[in-house]
Write an enzyme that holds these catalytic residues in place. Sequence first.
Site, mmCIF file in Angstrom:
data_model
loop_
_atom_site.group_PDB
_atom_site.id
_atom_site.type_symbol
_atom_site.label_atom_id
_atom_site.label_comp_id
_atom_site.label_asym_id
_atom_site.label_seq_id
_atom_site.Cartn_x
_atom_site.Cartn_y
_atom_site.Cartn_z
ATOM 1 N N GLN A 54 20.413 161.660 17.642
ATOM 2 C CA GLN A 54 19.668 160.609 18.334
ATOM 3 C C GLN A 54 19.555 159.416 17.400
ATOM 4 O O GLN A 54 19.034 159.535 16.287
ATOM 5 C CB GLN A 54 18.274 161.095 18.725
ATOM 6 C CG GLN A 54 17.503 160.078 19.570
ATOM 7 C CD GLN A 54 16.080 160.537 19.835
ATOM 8 O OE1 GLN A 54 15.266 160.597 18.910
ATOM 9 N NE2 GLN A 54 15.776 160.869 21.077
ATOM 10 N N TYR A 113 10.209 152.320 21.968
ATOM 11 C CA TYR A 113 10.913 151.948 20.748
ATOM 12 C C TYR A 113 11.567 150.587 21.029
ATOM 13 O O TYR A 113 11.362 150.004 22.087
ATOM 14 C CB TYR A 113 11.948 153.023 20.398
ATOM 15 C CG TYR A 113 11.366 154.248 19.721
ATOM 16 C CD1 TYR A 113 10.133 154.768 20.093
ATOM 17 C CD2 TYR A 113 12.050 154.900 18.692
ATOM 18 C CE1 TYR A 113 9.602 155.887 19.471
ATOM 19 C CE2 TYR A 113 11.521 156.026 18.065
ATOM 20 C CZ TYR A 113 10.300 156.515 18.450
ATOM 21 O OH TYR A 113 9.768 157.614 17.835
ATOM 22 N N ALA A 154 12.681 171.404 25.138
ATOM 23 C CA ALA A 154 12.118 171.045 23.842
ATOM 24 C C ALA A 154 11.083 172.074 23.397
ATOM 25 O O ALA A 154 11.355 172.958 22.605
ATOM 26 C CB ALA A 154 11.524 169.645 23.891
ATOM 27 N N ARG A 155 9.861 171.968 23.956
ATOM 28 C CA ARG A 155 8.777 172.853 23.509
ATOM 29 C C ARG A 155 9.119 174.330 23.708
ATOM 30 O O ARG A 155 8.775 175.166 22.867
ATOM 31 C CB ARG A 155 7.485 172.495 24.255
ATOM 32 C CG ARG A 155 6.855 171.191 23.807
ATOM 33 C CD ARG A 155 5.736 170.744 24.729
ATOM 34 N NE ARG A 155 6.243 170.311 26.023
ATOM 35 C CZ ARG A 155 5.473 169.846 27.009
ATOM 36 N NH1 ARG A 155 4.163 169.775 26.845
ATOM 37 N NH2 ARG A 155 6.011 169.452 28.144
#
Length: 412
Positions: free
Chosen positions: A108, A178, A353-354
């Site tokens: 990423q 971002y 993810a988690r």
Amino acid sequence: MNNPAPPPAEVPDPLAPARLGPITLRNRVIKAATYEGLSRRGLVTEELIEFHRRPAAGGVGMTTVAYCAVAPDGRTDAHQILWRPEAAAGLRRLTDAVHAEGAAASAQIGHAGPVANPKANKAPALAPSRHFHKTTMSFARPATADDLARVVAAHADAARMAIETGFDAVEVHLGHNYLASSFLSPRLNRRKDGYGGSLENRARLCREIMRAVRDAVGDRIAVLAKLNMDDGAPGGFWLDEAIQVAQWLEQDGTVDALELTAGSSLLNPMYLFKGDAPLEDFAAVMPQPIKLGVKLVGKYMLHSYPYRDAYLLEDARQVRSAVKLPLVLLGGITDKAVMDRAMAEGFQFVAMARALLREPDLVNRIAENERTRSLCIHCNKCMPTNFTGTRCVVIDREGPRGKDWYAGRTTV
């Protein structure tokens, strides 16, 4: 005589091999980027390699290394991986370890913009317009045309280095407010030049970054983009504009797939992470005076949102109906049934993810028994651990980082 209806399109098996641009993944499950907090002085550590080796051994098709800053002033943490020659050997060891387990590796890449840490970076944060960041207690300065040209070129350089260090893909960060995402936001972008005002202007930086990355890599690796659908903040970027940006990116031919996300690390950090907001855990790892601020007003900044499986599907479905390019469904992917539902709705990949923090071998276990469900309880206590080494505290309370962490050796 009426013509018969065409047969329904075959729904792909999420656990079968699939093409992603120029590469083939062994399945359609991607480990989503979750900041690991395991780099040191901007370089790879053995702990970071192990962090990604585990889900690779556990069956994912591809794991995503997050977050790799394209420029020194684009870091949210002073020790974040920074694309530079000194990092190359460690990054190559990481991709080699992932490949040895049969998975692909994605990096990423991005610039944190107003989310960057100016104190740690010893440089002001960049933003489309002047913005006060409550967490860092500082103002981000408006990016100049020279700043933007530098950042665009830095993305291309990072993508080229990703190829050199063995990555199979790059995921360009266009989300979470971002830098690129902050330009998309009408709330944060109040510019009067060619990068502000209309959506076409606000999307200019995203499109320039993606064009630079695609031109840099050609078809040697896959190119993904992580795109916000909703900032989760009043007056911010929202779904109607996200659909148009997705269409433009498709027309530009610069992406092989879009991963759809939501939320703002700047304005509403918990919006993406449905479930509990662990205020006490966040306060425990923060320095003063931020620690006191979290205790006093944290509940007004870190909101809780109800969790449900596939919680981004409703919004993502709107994007799916508007573009033909491959899409990655993120958010609440917990078992085979949810994966199958995503495939049936036209998504080509899912991102976890988690659930993989709790069980790095979850994909292999699902392949063995389709009724397997994730043990993740969505307490979100993993989120504050990115300050001490990202992990599930249910199975690893202490984590890999000791008191002498920053004095330790990197892999280089």
